[in-house]
Scaffold this motif. Structure first.
Motif, PDB file in Angstrom:
ATOM      1  N   GLN A 185       0.822  -1.208   0.000  1.00 10.60           N
ATOM      2  CA  GLN A 185       0.000   0.000   0.000  1.00 10.60           C
ATOM      3  C   GLN A 185       0.861   1.265   0.000  1.00 10.60           C
ATOM      4  O   GLN A 185       0.379   2.352  -0.349  1.00 10.60           O
ATOM      5  CB  GLN A 185      -0.946   0.005   1.198  1.00 10.60           C
ATOM      6  N   ALA A 186       2.120   1.123   0.369  1.00 11.30           N
ATOM      7  CA  ALA A 186       3.036   2.268   0.321  1.00 11.30           C
ATOM      8  C   ALA A 186       3.178   2.784  -1.104  1.00 11.30           C
ATOM      9  O   ALA A 186       3.204   4.000  -1.347  1.00 11.30           O
ATOM     10  CB  ALA A 186       4.404   1.867   0.877  1.00 11.30           C
ATOM     11  N   SER A 187       3.279   1.870  -2.055  1.00 10.16           N
ATOM     12  CA  SER A 187       3.401   2.286  -3.456  1.00 10.16           C
ATOM     13  C   SER A 187       2.068   2.774  -4.010  1.00 10.16           C
ATOM     14  O   SER A 187       2.033   3.678  -4.856  1.00 10.16           O
ATOM     15  CB  SER A 187       3.951   1.136  -4.305  1.00 10.16           C
ATOM     16  N   VAL A 188       0.964   2.188  -3.548  1.00 12.07           N
ATOM     17  CA  VAL A 188      -0.359   2.678  -3.944  1.00 12.07           C
ATOM     18  C   VAL A 188      -0.519   4.124  -3.494  1.00 12.07           C
ATOM     19  O   VAL A 188      -0.953   5.006  -4.260  1.00 12.07           O
ATOM     20  CB  VAL A 188      -1.475   1.797  -3.347  1.00 12.07           C
ATOM     21  N   TYR A 189      -0.147   4.371  -2.248  1.00 13.45           N
ATOM     22  CA  TYR A 189      -0.209   5.725  -1.677  1.00 13.45           C
ATOM     23  C   TYR A 189       0.678   6.685  -2.467  1.00 13.45           C
ATOM     24  O   TYR A 189       0.259   7.796  -2.839  1.00 13.45           O
ATOM     25  CB  TYR A 189       0.226   5.661  -0.213  1.00 13.45           C
ATOM     26  N   SER A 190       1.912   6.265  -2.731  1.00 15.70           N
ATOM     27  CA  SER A 190       2.859   7.135  -3.422  1.00 15.70           C
ATOM     28  C   SER A 190       2.405   7.443  -4.844  1.00 15.70           C
ATOM     29  O   SER A 190       2.586   8.566  -5.336  1.00 15.70           O
ATOM     30  CB  SER A 190       4.243   6.472  -3.435  1.00 15.70           C
ATOM     31  N   HIS A 191       1.819   6.450  -5.498  1.00 15.07           N
ATOM     32  CA  HIS A 191       1.304   6.642  -6.861  1.00 15.07           C
ATOM     33  C   HIS A 191       0.264   7.768  -6.894  1.00 15.07           C
ATOM     34  O   HIS A 191       0.214   8.571  -7.840  1.00 15.07           O
ATOM     35  CB  HIS A 191       0.705   5.333  -7.357  1.00 15.07           C
ATOM     36  N   LYS A 192      -0.543   7.853  -5.858  1.00 13.15           N
ATOM     37  CA  LYS A 192      -1.566   8.898  -5.786  1.00 13.15           C
ATOM     38  C   LYS A 192      -0.958  10.279  -5.572  1.00 13.15           C
ATOM     39  O   LYS A 192      -1.556  11.289  -5.960  1.00 13.15           O
ATOM     40  CB  LYS A 192      -2.550   8.580  -4.656  1.00 13.15           C
ATOM     41  N   LYS A 193       0.219  10.318  -4.969  1.00 10.74           N
ATOM     42  CA  LYS A 193       0.852  11.593  -4.636  1.00 10.74           C
ATOM     43  C   LYS A 193       1.813  12.091  -5.719  1.00 10.74           C
ATOM     44  O   LYS A 193       2.041  13.297  -5.843  1.00 10.74           O
ATOM     45  CB  LYS A 193       1.609  11.465  -3.315  1.00 10.74           C
ATOM     46  N   ILE A 194       2.405  11.153  -6.476  1.00 13.05           N
ATOM     47  CA  ILE A 194       3.373  11.526  -7.510  1.00 13.05           C
ATOM     48  C   ILE A 194       2.624  11.702  -8.821  1.00 13.05           C
ATOM     49  O   ILE A 194       2.036  10.756  -9.351  1.00 13.05           O
ATOM     50  CB  ILE A 194       4.473  10.457  -7.651  1.00 13.05           C
ATOM     51  N   LYS A 195       2.636  12.899  -9.342  1.00  9.26           N
ATOM     52  CA  LYS A 195       1.790  13.236 -10.489  1.00  9.26           C
ATOM     53  C   LYS A 195       2.043  12.352 -11.708  1.00  9.26           C
ATOM     54  O   LYS A 195       1.138  11.744 -12.252  1.00  9.26           O
ATOM     55  CB  LYS A 195       1.994  14.707 -10.848  1.00  9.26           C
ATOM     56  N   ASN A 196       3.266  12.298 -12.154  1.00  2.00           N
ATOM     57  CA  ASN A 196       3.582  11.593 -13.399  1.00  2.00           C
ATOM     58  C   ASN A 196       4.118  10.198 -13.073  1.00  2.00           C
ATOM     59  O   ASN A 196       5.282   9.884 -13.314  1.00  2.00           O
ATOM     60  CB  ASN A 196       4.613  12.404 -14.193  1.00  2.00           C
ATOM     61  N   SER A 197       3.253   9.360 -12.505  1.00  3.04           N
ATOM     62  CA  SER A 197       3.709   8.040 -12.049  1.00  3.04           C
ATOM     63  C   SER A 197       2.841   6.921 -12.597  1.00  3.04           C
ATOM     64  O   SER A 197       1.667   7.111 -12.922  1.00  3.04           O
ATOM     65  CB  SER A 197       3.729   7.974 -10.519  1.00  3.04           C
ATOM     66  N   GLU A 198       3.469   5.756 -12.662  1.00  2.54           N
ATOM     67  CA  GLU A 198       2.792   4.523 -13.079  1.00  2.54           C
ATOM     68  C   GLU A 198       3.003   3.493 -11.984  1.00  2.54           C
ATOM     69  O   GLU A 198       4.107   3.385 -11.434  1.00  2.54           O
ATOM     70  CB  GLU A 198       3.372   4.024 -14.397  1.00  2.54           C
ATOM     71  N   LEU A 199       1.981   2.736 -11.666  1.00  2.00           N
ATOM     72  CA  LEU A 199       2.050   1.723 -10.608  1.00  2.00           C
ATOM     73  C   LEU A 199       1.963   0.333 -11.211  1.00  2.00           C
ATOM     74  O   LEU A 199       1.046   0.028 -11.978  1.00  2.00           O
ATOM     75  CB  LEU A 199       0.915   1.926  -9.604  1.00  2.00           C
ATOM     76  N   ILE A 200       2.929  -0.517 -10.844  1.00  4.85           N
ATOM     77  CA  ILE A 200       2.927  -1.913 -11.275  1.00  4.85           C
ATOM     78  C   ILE A 200       2.947  -2.794 -10.028  1.00  4.85           C
ATOM     79  O   ILE A 200       3.937  -2.819  -9.284  1.00  4.85           O
ATOM     80  CB  ILE A 200       4.142  -2.237 -12.164  1.00  4.85           C
ATOM     81  N   LEU A 201       1.858  -3.512  -9.777  1.00  5.01           N
ATOM     82  CA  LEU A 201       1.792  -4.439  -8.653  1.00  5.01           C
ATOM     83  C   LEU A 201       1.957  -5.857  -9.182  1.00  5.01           C
ATOM     84  O   LEU A 201       1.390  -6.215 -10.212  1.00  5.01           O
ATOM     85  CB  LEU A 201       0.459  -4.305  -7.923  1.00  5.01           C
ATOM     86  N   THR A 202       2.746  -6.663  -8.474  1.00  2.77           N
ATOM     87  CA  THR A 202       3.011  -8.030  -8.899  1.00  2.77           C
ATOM     88  C   THR A 202       2.690  -9.002  -7.772  1.00  2.77           C
ATOM     89  O   THR A 202       2.679  -8.636  -6.594  1.00  2.77           O
ATOM     90  CB  THR A 202       4.488  -8.212  -9.301  1.00  2.77           C
ATOM     91  N   ASP A 203       2.474 -10.237  -8.135  1.00  2.00           N
ATOM     92  CA  ASP A 203       2.210 -11.284  -7.140  1.00  2.00           C
ATOM     93  C   ASP A 203       3.548 -11.842  -6.666  1.00  2.00           C
ATOM     94  O   ASP A 203       3.891 -12.994  -6.947  1.00  2.00           O
ATOM     95  CB  ASP A 203       1.340 -12.374  -7.774  1.00  2.00           C
ATOM     96  N   CYS A 204       4.288 -11.012  -5.942  1.00  2.00           N
ATOM     97  CA  CYS A 204       5.672 -11.356  -5.627  1.00  2.00           C
ATOM     98  C   CYS A 204       6.064 -10.807  -4.257  1.00  2.00           C
ATOM     99  O   CYS A 204       5.275 -10.140  -3.576  1.00  2.00           O
ATOM    100  CB  CYS A 204       6.578 -10.781  -6.721  1.00  2.00           C
ATOM    101  N   HIS A 205       7.329 -11.088  -3.854  1.00  4.49           N
ATOM    102  CA  HIS A 205       7.844 -10.655  -2.560  1.00  4.49           C
ATOM    103  C   HIS A 205       8.484  -9.269  -2.665  1.00  4.49           C
ATOM    104  O   HIS A 205       8.164  -8.486  -3.560  1.00  4.49           O
ATOM    105  CB  HIS A 205       8.811 -11.701  -1.997  1.00  4.49           C
TER     106      HIS A 205
END
Length: 227
Positions: A185-205
């Motif tokens: 969720q840290a990256s989900v949160y950051s994606h919302k705050k960083i204007k020009n960002s892309e989020l890639i979530l993986t089924d990984c560690h």
């Protein structure tokens, strides 16, 4: 485009070499890790970030900065210094505030881990590596004890949630949903705050770039100019 890699706590730059070694890659060791055993003035993270900024500006071409975990935090702080030829950020397993249960790690567990480091540094580090990436990685030398513990303390007390909006570079956030070190969720949160960002979530560690069947992640890192 050159790619500068900054690894996570307790590992070394060797974690990248098997997959990403090329003429375009520059691998950097965190303070007190790998071959970087020199002394740093306090605060260590800030001074290392200044050093990294100078390194990037010394490269005579555009640079993508790729940071993993603590290395991702360093990468963000470096980007905020605005080195002139830094063109893109790739942040893997990033948290803007590690000591936070929702966007980092449970503070109670962090306190217990820091105590364990003081009691048995060697086994605690190996167990951390196992939890993070599924292997003890005993082929990677242990970091220097006192310096690496201090570096980790600085990371634990770092909060850059309020500075994410200052990032003006194209940014790719990569995070494993099975990450046991930093809540994805840290990256989900950051994606919302960083204007020009892309989020890639993986089924990984904690290290998606090391998981099998993650060619899309490798493509992003190897060919960042295409994304």
């Amino acid at each position: 485009m050159k790619k500068v890699f900054v690894h996570g706590w307790s590992f070394s730059s060797k974690i990248w070499e098997n997959t990403y070694k090329s003429e375009e890659s520059i691998f950097v060791d965190l303070p007190f890790h790998g071959e970087n055993q020199k002394k740093y003035n306090l605060p260590v993270i800030e001074n290392f970030s200044e050093e990294l900024c100078s390194l990037i500006e010394s490269v005579n071409e555009d640079v993508t900065l790729i940071g993993w975990s603590l290395g991702a935090t360093v990468s963000v702080l470096t980007s905020l210094k605005k080195p002139k030829n830094l063109k893109k950020l790739i942040l893997i397993g990033f948290s803007p505030k590690f000591k936070d249960k929702e966007i980092g790690h449970n503070p109670v567990m962090i306190k217990a881990f820091m105590l364990a480091l003081k009691i048995d540094f060697k086994d605690t580090v190996y167990n951390f590596r196992k939890t993070a990436v599924g292997d003890f990685f005993k082929n990677i030398p242990l970091p220097e004890k006192e310096g690496s513990i201090h570096l980790l303390k600085e990371f634990i007390n770092t909060d850059i949630t309020g500075r994410l909006k200052e990032i003006d570079l194209p940014t790719i956030l990569i995070h494993g949903k099975k990450d046991k070190i930093i809540n994805y969720q840290a990256s989900v949160y950051s994606h919302k705050k960083i204007k020009n960002s892309e989020l890639i979530l993986t089924d990984c560690h904690h290290a998606p770039f090391m998981c099998k069947n993650q060619q899309n992640i490798n493509d992003v890192i190897i060919f960042p100019q295409k994304f």
